[in-house]
Enzyme design. Structure first.
Site, short mmCIF file in Angstrom:
data_model
loop_
_atom_site.label_atom_id
_atom_site.label_comp_id
_atom_site.label_asym_id
_atom_site.label_seq_id
_atom_site.Cartn_x
_atom_site.Cartn_y
_atom_site.Cartn_z
N ASN A 182 1.55 -3.62 0.35
CA ASN A 182 2.82 -4.33 0.15
C ASN A 182 3.92 -3.53 -0.53
O ASN A 182 5.09 -3.89 -0.41
CB ASN A 182 2.57 -5.61 -0.67
CG ASN A 182 1.66 -6.57 0.04
OD1 ASN A 182 1.98 -7.08 1.10
ND2 ASN A 182 0.50 -6.83 -0.54
N TYR A 183 3.57 -2.47 -1.27
CA TYR A 183 4.59 -1.78 -2.06
C TYR A 183 4.71 -0.29 -1.76
O TYR A 183 5.66 0.35 -2.21
CB TYR A 183 4.31 -1.97 -3.56
CG TYR A 183 4.52 -3.39 -4.02
CD1 TYR A 183 5.80 -3.91 -4.20
CD2 TYR A 183 3.45 -4.23 -4.27
CE1 TYR A 183 6.01 -5.21 -4.61
CE2 TYR A 183 3.64 -5.54 -4.69
CZ TYR A 183 4.92 -6.02 -4.85
OH TYR A 183 5.11 -7.32 -5.25
N LEU A 184 3.75 0.27 -1.05
CA LEU A 184 3.78 1.71 -0.79
C LEU A 184 4.24 1.99 0.63
O LEU A 184 3.63 1.51 1.59
CB LEU A 184 2.38 2.31 -1.00
CG LEU A 184 1.80 2.17 -2.41
CD1 LEU A 184 0.40 2.75 -2.46
CD2 LEU A 184 2.70 2.85 -3.44
N SER A 224 -1.01 -3.04 -3.73
CA SER A 224 0.07 -2.06 -3.70
C SER A 224 0.06 -1.27 -2.40
O SER A 224 1.12 -1.01 -1.81
CB SER A 224 -0.04 -1.10 -4.89
OG SER A 224 -1.33 -0.52 -4.96
N SER A 233 6.46 3.47 -4.55
CA SER A 233 6.42 4.53 -3.54
C SER A 233 6.72 5.90 -4.15
O SER A 233 6.06 6.90 -3.82
CB SER A 233 7.41 4.22 -2.41
OG SER A 233 7.01 3.06 -1.70
#
Length: 583
Positions: free
Chosen positions: A540-542, A537, A414
């Site tokens: 799930n990750y940002l 990403s 992020s």
């Protein structure tokens, strides 16, 4: 209190002035978990029963047609459907398939079919290709019938009632039987994924609900009433013994709450990450080897976004590793390389058998510690022989409540997106802004090693796109000539009609220029994303609030970044994020 927060999610109302309320609720809820009070649903939709092949479609063994029993024929069709795929050329795939196929044969079939190389599945394969083509050629009316049936199943099985909320279910259909593929050179590829039956299913619902009914003549494995979990049904698959679940759709209230919690945990890490980094740097000098190894591993998890890695039984899955399970053979040390000092070269298979290859300069103390860790070890020995994921996770919890290796990945992903967007964004056209966004996302995907093989249709699609670009350039050339002629005509006549013609031609040139630029940006974006998977990403990750804020700040429609399903998943962020949001 919880009902109040739930209604905010349900009605997509999450103003910033209420954030302190949600934070307070989060603190209170941590002791309670995510319990529901009422859960009612219809259960799963099972795969349709096997339909035998028409008599004209033959299977041949050693050049002779052979009628197979229904169980053996069904498994044979799984192989036939994959006949053109490279999987069916791999020795391990063929060996595992043949072994499991023989288990489904009659004794007579077993005695006859002893060599897979003598089996001819070509007619079966052609039959399924023809079926696939026929589906593509279906009329609108035929397609509409299928759509109506899918909609009927969705309305009946695709929703549940949880605490007075109608929630969408994510995957209410049970996966049909088939052949296991796995990732990379998985040792179990080709094995038979067996048909899941009601007797395999554990149903989860509330005691006072109307329980799902199994198909006639069958029964569930168990009906459970566990309100501490959010799955609706579960079963154990036969290949790796892992438990599969029917869960709520990502757009559901509970999923939205958990997403929000995940990113808030990563934001908490931002407040203490400097302290944690200072501590593990100090630990590089510890007198205890276990502390040094833990500190170097944490450095890699932080700096390179490596997964921690989980222990697994020998031979159970492909030879994949994470940070804690790295072996000596997975790294090489170079005091100097390419004019950089203290370079570490990583080369190993990570999650889903995706190769991780990276050459990275590290700090001198890390390099010296790695040299120490490698002393008197064989290639197959553990790099961190005094560390495992349990030890690391316990340490992470001591550093910050809720801290895991994944939280580090979420935080670094992020932060990287936010920094890249600040550097790359400008007041260009919307297509150019989207290219900048994808480049920022790509930096994150590279950090997290979210790679993919180039699509098989990549070259053809690029050729088609280039053809469109060439055609558009020809259109632009012709339009400019027409504009030039119109200007000349207006210069000679000076009448109103010729003036209007000039304006029409000018607008035509501008429109074609915009279309050409859009195609050129699309080609650049597609080429740069050839081997990078941006979706993992992004979903799930940002922190989605970063993307939403960027869209609002630069006037980019949110639809250009998130599709309909993704917008439903991140509805909470779309309502919540302002254009000045900072992760």
């Amino acid at each position: 209190m919880r009902r109040f927060v739930s209604s905010m999610f349900s009605f997509r109302f999450f103003p910033r002035v209420l954030l302190f309320v949600v934070t307070r609720w989060e603190e209170e809820r941590s002791t309670d978990g995510s319990k529901w009070r009422f859960l009612e649903h219809k259960g799963p939709v099972f795969a349709p029963p096997y339909e035998p092949l028409p008599g004209k479609v033959k299977f041949y063994y050693d050049g002779k047609p052979m009628k197979l029993s229904a169980p053996a024929e069904e498994v044979a069709t799984f192989f036939a459907k994959m006949l053109d795929h490279e999987y069916t050329t791999k020795d391990i795939f063929r060996k595992n398939f043949f072994k499991d196929w023989r288990k489904e044969m009659t004794s007579e079939e077993k005695s006859t079919i002893t060599d897979l190389n003598k089996c001819n599945f070509s007619e079966m394969s052609e039959y399924f290709k023809a079926q696939s083509e026929a589906r593509k050629q279906m009329s609108k009316e035929e397609k509409q019938v299928d759509l109506q049936e899918n909609e009927r199943l969705l309305q009946e099985y695709g929703f549940c009632i949880m605490d007075n909320h109608k929630e969408r279910i994510g995957n209410f259909r049970i996966e049909p039987p088939g052949l296991f593929r796995g990732r990379g050179d998985h040792p179990k590829m080709g094995m038979l994924k067996r048909r899941i039956r009601p007797e395999d299913i554990i149903i989860n619902c509330s005691k006072d609900s109307k329980h799902p009914k199994p198909p006639p003549g069958t029964k569930w494995k168990e009906v459970r009433h566990d309100n501490k979990v959010t799955w609706l049904a579960s079963w154990t698959e036969n290949i790796q013994g892992s438990i599969k679940y029917i869960m709520l759709n990502p757009s559901s209230r509970i999923k939205g709450e958990k997403d929000w919690q995940k990113y808030e945990t990563a934001r908490r890490l931002k407040k203490c990450v400097d302290r944690i980094r200072s501590q593990y740097r100090d630990d590089w000098k510890s007198k205890e080897m276990r502390i040094r190894q833990r500190a170097v591993a944490l450095y890699f998890i932080d700096k390179l976004a490596l997964r921690a890695g989980n222990e697994k039984e020998e031979g159970e899955t492909a030879d994949t590793v994470g940070c804690c399970s790295l072996r000596v053979e997975h790294i090489k040390l170079y005091p100097k390389m390419d004019e950089q000092e203290y370079v570490v070269e990583f080369d190993f298979l990570g999650k889903d058998s995706i190769r991780y290859y990276n050459k990275i300069p590290v700090e001198k103390r890390v390099f010296k510690n790695l040299q120490l860790f490698l002393e008197n070890k064989q290639p197959e020995d553990d790099l961190f022989d005094r560390l495992n994921t349990s030890i690391l996770n316990k340490h992470l919890q001591e550093l910050m409540d809720g801290l895991t290796a994944k939280v580090f990945r979420t935080y670094n992903a992020s932060i990287t997106l936010q920094q890249q967007l600040k550097e790359l964004s400008s007041d260009d056209s919307v297509p150019a802004k989207i290219l900048s966004y994808n480049r920022a996302n790509r930096a994150v995907a590279i950090l997290c090693n979210h790679q993919r093989a180039p699509p098989k249709t990549f070259e053809k699609s690029m050729q088609n796109l280039q053809t469109k670009i060439d055609e558009k350039q020809n259109q632009l050339s012709a339009a400019r000539k027409q504009l030039k002629a119109a200007k000349a005509d207006h210069k000679a006549s000076h009448d109103e009609k010729s003036k209007k013609a000039v304006e029409v031609k000018r607008k035509a040139v501008q429109r074609i220029e915009e279309q050409l630029m859009k195609l050129q940006v699309q080609a650049t974006d597609r080429e740069e994303n050839k081997q990078i998977a941006l979706g993992t990403s992004k979903l799930n990750y940002l922190d989605p609030r970063i993307s939403v804020a960027w869209c609002k700040k630069y006037g980019v429609p949110i639809e250009k970044i998130y599709n309909k399903t993704q917008r439903e998943k991140f509805a909470w962020a779309i309502d919540m994020a302002e254009k000045d949001y900072e992760f």
